[in-house]
Design a protein around this motif. Structure first.
Motif, mmCIF file in Angstrom:
data_model
loop_
_atom_site.group_PDB
_atom_site.id
_atom_site.type_symbol
_atom_site.label_atom_id
_atom_site.label_comp_id
_atom_site.label_asym_id
_atom_site.label_seq_id
_atom_site.Cartn_x
_atom_site.Cartn_y
_atom_site.Cartn_z
ATOM 1 N N UNK A 162 5.840 -2.201 -10.200
ATOM 2 C CA UNK A 162 4.366 -2.007 -11.003
ATOM 3 C C UNK A 162 4.271 -3.118 -11.782
ATOM 4 N N UNK A 163 5.713 -2.795 -12.499
ATOM 5 C CA UNK A 163 5.239 -4.045 -14.214
ATOM 6 C C UNK A 163 5.535 -5.364 -13.999
ATOM 7 N N UNK A 196 0.921 -1.243 0.337
ATOM 8 C CA UNK A 196 0.332 -0.051 -0.219
ATOM 9 C C UNK A 196 0.990 1.210 -0.151
ATOM 10 N N UNK A 197 0.598 2.275 -0.678
ATOM 11 C CA UNK A 197 1.261 3.599 -0.636
ATOM 12 C C UNK A 197 0.621 4.742 -1.924
ATOM 13 N N UNK A 198 1.218 5.738 -1.433
ATOM 14 C CA UNK A 198 0.609 7.000 -2.403
ATOM 15 C C UNK A 198 0.658 6.328 -4.125
ATOM 16 N N UNK A 199 0.165 7.256 -4.760
ATOM 17 C CA UNK A 199 -0.072 6.231 -6.300
ATOM 18 C C UNK A 199 1.453 7.351 -6.417
ATOM 19 N N UNK A 200 1.568 8.351 -5.747
ATOM 20 C CA UNK A 200 2.914 9.219 -6.300
ATOM 21 C C UNK A 200 4.241 8.627 -5.829
ATOM 22 N N UNK A 201 4.470 7.458 -4.995
ATOM 23 C CA UNK A 201 5.076 7.304 -4.909
ATOM 24 C C UNK A 201 5.248 5.749 -5.379
ATOM 25 N N UNK A 202 4.654 5.787 -6.946
ATOM 26 C CA UNK A 202 4.762 3.661 -7.331
ATOM 27 C C UNK A 202 5.642 3.872 -8.195
#
Length: 281
Positions: A105-106, A94-100
Motif C-alpha cells: 500500500x505504501x 484487487x482484493x479485500x481490504x482485510x488482505x491489504x
C-alpha cells in the motif's frame, strides 16, 4: 499540429503505456521532451525513435532527490521548463481490504502520490523563477472518485492526487502556474496485466487479446462502445500543456468514454427485458 513549439516538457513513466503516447504526441507537436523512467533500455530506445527532440534520464520518482535532479538536469540542458507530466504510476491488485499489505500500500502511494508531489515541489521553483508560468499535469484516474474499479491502494492514491492537484492549483496560480489532472478510464495498456499479477512484458505481448476483450466489454459498460487507448489520453495532455488551456487550472479532465456515467441505455434495456421475462415465465 505544432501547438507546443518552443516548450520544454518532462514526462515521467515514459517507458511504457500512456507515458509513451504522451511523449510521442508532445514531440509531434514541437516540444523538446525529457523522458523519465526506471527502465533505461526502453527509455533510450524510445528517445532514439523520437529523434533529437527527445532524451532519456533514468529516474525513480519515489526518490525525491532523483526527481529534483531530473528537473535540474532538464533546465541545465534546455535552459527552461514549461511542462511537467507526472505520469509514473504503480497499479495495485484487487482484493479485500482485510488482505491489504501495508508495505505494498505504501509503495503504491510512494509512486502515485509522493512522486507527483516531488515533481510539483521541485518544478515550482524553476517555473516561478522563469516568471512565464507553466503547466503541471498529474495522471490521476476515475478510480480516484469511484470505488472498486481498481485496488484500494491505487484508488486511494489517485483520490489523493486529485486533491493534491486542486490544492497546488489554488496556491500556484498567482505565479501563472497551472496544475490540472487527467483521469483516464478503461485504457488498454500492459498495466492491466501487471495489476492482475502478470509480468508487464507478458501483459504487453498479450495486449491485442486484451484489446479484443475490452472492445467486447465496453459495449455494455460505457457510452462510447470502445476502450480507450494511449493517444486518447495523450490528446488531453497536449491540450492541458498548450496555450489553448491557458485559463484552465485545478481541473480533473475525465477521459473515460463515458464509463463514469454508468451503463448505456442499451445495456439497461437488456436488463429491464431480462427482469420482465422473470415475471412472465
Amino acid at each position: 499540429m505544432d501547438s507546443l513549439i518552443g516548450k520544454v516538457a518532462v514526462v515521467t513513466g515514459a517507458t511504457s503505456g500512456i507515458g509513451v503516447d504522451v511523449a510521442r504526441a508532445f514531440v509531434a507537436e514541437g516540444a523538446n521532451v525529457v523522458l523519465a523512467g526506471r527502465r533505461r533500455e526502453l527509455g533510450e530506445a524510445l528517445a532514439g525513435e523520437l529523434g533529437p527532440a527527445a532524451s532519456f534520464t533514468a529516474t525513480d520518482v519515489s526518490d525525491e532527490g532523483a526527481v529534483a535532479a531530473l528537473l535540474d538536469l532538464t533546465v541545465e540542458r534546455h535552459g527552461r521548463l514549461d511542462v511537467l507530466v507526472n505520469n509514473a504510476g504503480s497499479p495495485s491488485q484487487l482484493g479485500s481490504i482485510e488482505d491489504v499489505d501495508a508495505a505494498a500500500f505504501r509503495a503504491a502511494h510512494e509512486v502515485n502520490l509522493m512522486g507527483a508531489l516531488y515533481g510539483i515541489k521541485h518544478a515550482t521553483g524553476h517555473l516561478r523563477r522563469q516568471g512565464s508560468g507553466g503547466s503541471i499535469i498529474n495522471m490521476a484516474s476515475i478510480t480516484g472518485t469511484r470505488a472498486v474499479y481498481a485496488g484500494v491502494a491505487y484508488s486511494t492514491s489517485k483520490a489523493a492526487l486529485i486533491s493534491l492537484s486542486q490544492w497546488a492549483a489554488a496556491e500556484l496560480g498567482s505565479y501563472g502556474i497551472r496544475v490540472n489532472c487527467i483521469s483516464p478510464g478503461f485504457v488498454t495498456t500492459g498495466r492491466f496485466g501487471k495489476a492482475a499479477g502478470v509480468a508487464e512484458e507478458t501483459a504487453q505481448a498479450r495486449l491485442s487479446a486484451l484489446e479484443a476483450y475490452a472492445r467486447e466489454q465496453a459495449r455494455s459498460l460505457q457510452a462510447l462502445p470502445r476502450p480507450g487507448f494511449g493517444p486518447d489520453v495523450a490528446g488531453a495532455a497536449v491540450y492541458l500543456a498548450g496555450d489553448a488551456s491557458a485559463y484552465v487550472t485545478g481541473h480533473d479532465l475525465v477521459v473515460d468514454g463515458g464509463l463514469s456515467l454508468g451503463q448505456p441505455l442499451e445495456a439497461m434495456v437488456r436488463l429491464r427485458d431480462a427482469m420482465a421475462a422473470i415475471y412472465l415465465s
